[in-house]
Motif scaffolding. Structure first.
Motif, PDB file in Angstrom:
ATOM      1  N   PRO A 149       1.552  -4.095 -10.090  1.00 48.68           N
ATOM      2  CA  PRO A 149       0.103  -3.930  -9.955  1.00 48.68           C
ATOM      3  C   PRO A 149      -0.705  -4.775 -10.933  1.00 48.68           C
ATOM      4  CG  PRO A 149       1.201  -1.806  -9.791  1.00 48.68           C
ATOM      5  CD  PRO A 149       2.258  -2.800 -10.183  1.00 48.68           C
TER       6      PRO A 149
ATOM      7  N   GLU B 229      -6.900   3.348  -0.661  1.00 52.56           N
ATOM      8  CA  GLU B 229      -6.577   3.512  -2.083  1.00 52.56           C
ATOM      9  C   GLU B 229      -6.303   2.162  -2.737  1.00 52.56           C
ATOM     10  OE1 GLU B 229      -5.953   5.090  -5.758  1.00 52.56           O
ATOM     11  OE2 GLU B 229      -6.798   6.092  -3.987  1.00 52.56           O
ATOM     12  N   ALA B 230      -5.607   1.266  -2.036  1.00 48.29           N
ATOM     13  CA  ALA B 230      -5.326  -0.057  -2.601  1.00 48.29           C
ATOM     14  C   ALA B 230      -6.620  -0.839  -2.811  1.00 48.29           C
ATOM     15  CB  ALA B 230      -4.382  -0.824  -1.683  1.00 48.29           C
TER      16      ALA B 230
ATOM     17  N   ARG C 147      -8.439   0.458  -5.760  1.00 51.95           N
ATOM     18  CA  ARG C 147      -7.740   0.117  -6.998  1.00 51.95           C
ATOM     19  C   ARG C 147      -7.937  -1.338  -7.388  1.00 51.95           C
ATOM     20  NH1 ARG C 147      -1.494   1.732  -7.840  1.00 51.95           N
ATOM     21  NH2 ARG C 147      -2.523   3.767  -7.694  1.00 51.95           N
ATOM     22  N   TYR C 148      -7.813  -2.265  -6.431  1.00 50.52           N
ATOM     23  CA  TYR C 148      -7.764  -3.687  -6.765  1.00 50.52           C
ATOM     24  C   TYR C 148      -9.081  -4.428  -6.522  1.00 50.52           C
ATOM     25  CZ  TYR C 148      -2.700  -2.863  -6.820  1.00 50.52           C
ATOM     26  OH  TYR C 148      -1.445  -2.384  -7.087  1.00 50.52           O
TER      27      TYR C 148
ATOM     28  N   VAL D 154       1.379   2.104  -3.538  1.00 50.68           N
ATOM     29  CA  VAL D 154       0.142   2.628  -4.112  1.00 50.68           C
ATOM     30  C   VAL D 154       0.038   4.122  -3.851  1.00 50.68           C
ATOM     31  CG1 VAL D 154      -2.382   2.547  -3.977  1.00 50.68           C
ATOM     32  CG2 VAL D 154      -1.056   0.414  -3.975  1.00 50.68           C
TER      33      VAL D 154
ATOM     34  N   ALA E 195       0.818  -1.214   0.000  1.00 41.83           N
ATOM     35  CA  ALA E 195       0.000   0.000   0.000  1.00 41.83           C
ATOM     36  C   ALA E 195       0.850   1.261   0.000  1.00 41.83           C
ATOM     37  CB  ALA E 195      -0.942  -0.004   1.209  1.00 41.83           C
TER      38      ALA E 195
END
Length: 357
Positions: A332, A60-61, A64-65, A39, A36
């Motif tokens: 990523p 945020e991670a 995103r994922y 990220v 993270a």
């Protein structure tokens, strides 16, 4: 149904798995941890010493994922740090102990009980967990990763010294394990005031390092007691992860009271399913280095298919996860491929034809 094709939130999905109800797909937990920091674009040293960066990085991670659990924690390093071991914070690597607080056996007698609200980075983790619960707790499970007693004792004493203690001074080894447990449980009780789950990581109790007899006498009883304390405080059985080849200890590990066994990628999931899959949920065991760090999205997808072929029908359920810690610098695109493959091949009701062949 969301734009990903999921019709459940990660929290609802995990609750359904635990309760034995239908769910839309296999949960996928890559245990991003210090990834993270990348990220966010900050150093790991900055991330691991800031509750605010931990909160922002994990949010945020997750955005995103789209994985199925968000977590952080002191592991065994942070627990030993609270008791006085000195921890180094590399710019781009995981924190580690550089000076052990129990150099001589007599040092144990002078150690006090660290305050779970003020010692070391305990308050940082409590603040970060509270922030994650507030931001994401209605949508995704939030968890704490906690060091197991054997690994905490090793980070108080040094793993080599502690292994020697087990052989030459078992009475002292048990005293150190009692202390490791005693400094962990009060922190567990503070964390359990929040609606979070727990994962215990105890790599030094690995079957690759100690034999079944040593595991039975020096790891199992303390893991069992820590798990009992977690269940008493939180009402939830934790995940237990032990690195390496744990094959000879699976039945004891299932006897600890853990809710799930997290299995290293050196383990054959099909064998584990046959041995204890009717007793406990299995999680694992994507290869973190060869697949996630060094592989390509195509390699990741095939590793997902391999894990699902072996364990999708485990009687007490299966969670797609890492076999061990995810390398911080994992590309990523490989994490996206992992979660995407879980959605593609792990859809409920399951069609084994999708991931065979």
């Amino acid at each position: 149904m969301t734009e990903t094709g999921d019709w459940m939130t990660p929290k609802a999905r995990m609750q359904a798995l635990v309760s034995g109800d239908p769910y839309d797909r296999i949960p996928c937990i890559p245990s991003l941890s210090d990834h993270a920091a990348l990220v966010l674009g900050v150093t790991v040293a900055e991330y691991t010493r800031s509750a605010d960066l931990m909160i922002r990085g994990q949010i945020e991670a997750y955005r995103r994922y789209g994985h199925d659990a968000v977590g952080l924690g002191p592991g065994s390093t942070g627990i030993a740090e609270a008791a006085g071991s000195i921890v180094a914070f590399p710019e781009f690597n995981t924190p580690y102990v550089v000076d052990y607080v129990v150099k001589e056996t007599t040092d144990l007698d002078r150690l006090g009980m660290p305050d779970p609200l003020t010692a070391g980075r305990f308050p940082q983790f409590l603040d970060a967990l509270a922030g994650l619960v507030e931001a994401l707790g209605d949508e995704v499970p939030i968890g704490l990763t906690l060091g197991g007693p054997v690994s905490t004792a090793s980070n108080l004493r040094g793993a080599e010294r502690f292994m020697r203690d087990i052989a030459r001074d078992p009475e002292f080894a048990h005293r150190l394990l009692e202390y490791a447990l005693a400094i962990t449980v009060p922190f567990v009780r503070e964390v359990a005031r929040l609606p979070v789950g727990f994962t215990i990581v105890d790599p030094v109790s690995s079957g690759s390092l100690i034999g079944p007899a040593v595991y039975r006498d020096f790891a199992f009883p303390y893991q069992q007691r820590l798990i009992a304390a977690i269940i008493e405080a939180s009402g939830r059985a934790p995940v237990l992860h032990v690195c390496g080849n744990t094959r000879r200890n699976w039945h004891l590990m299932a006897d600890t009271g853990a809710g799930a066994l997290s299995l290293d990628n050196v383990v054959d999931l099909a064998e584990a399913k046959e041995a204890v899959g009717d007793r406990i949920t299995l999680t694992g065991n994507i290869r973190p280095t060869e697949t996630m760090f060094l592989g390509t999205p195509a390699v990741v997808e095939e590793n997902v298919r391999e894990c699902l072929r072996k364990a999708w029908d485990s009687p007490k359920g299966f969670v797609l996860a890492m076999g061990c810690g995810l390398p911080i610098a994992t590309p990523p695109e490989n994490i996206h491929a992992l979660v995407g493959a879980a959605r593609r091949y792990g859809r409920y009701p399951f069609d084994p034809g999708l991931f065979r062949g």
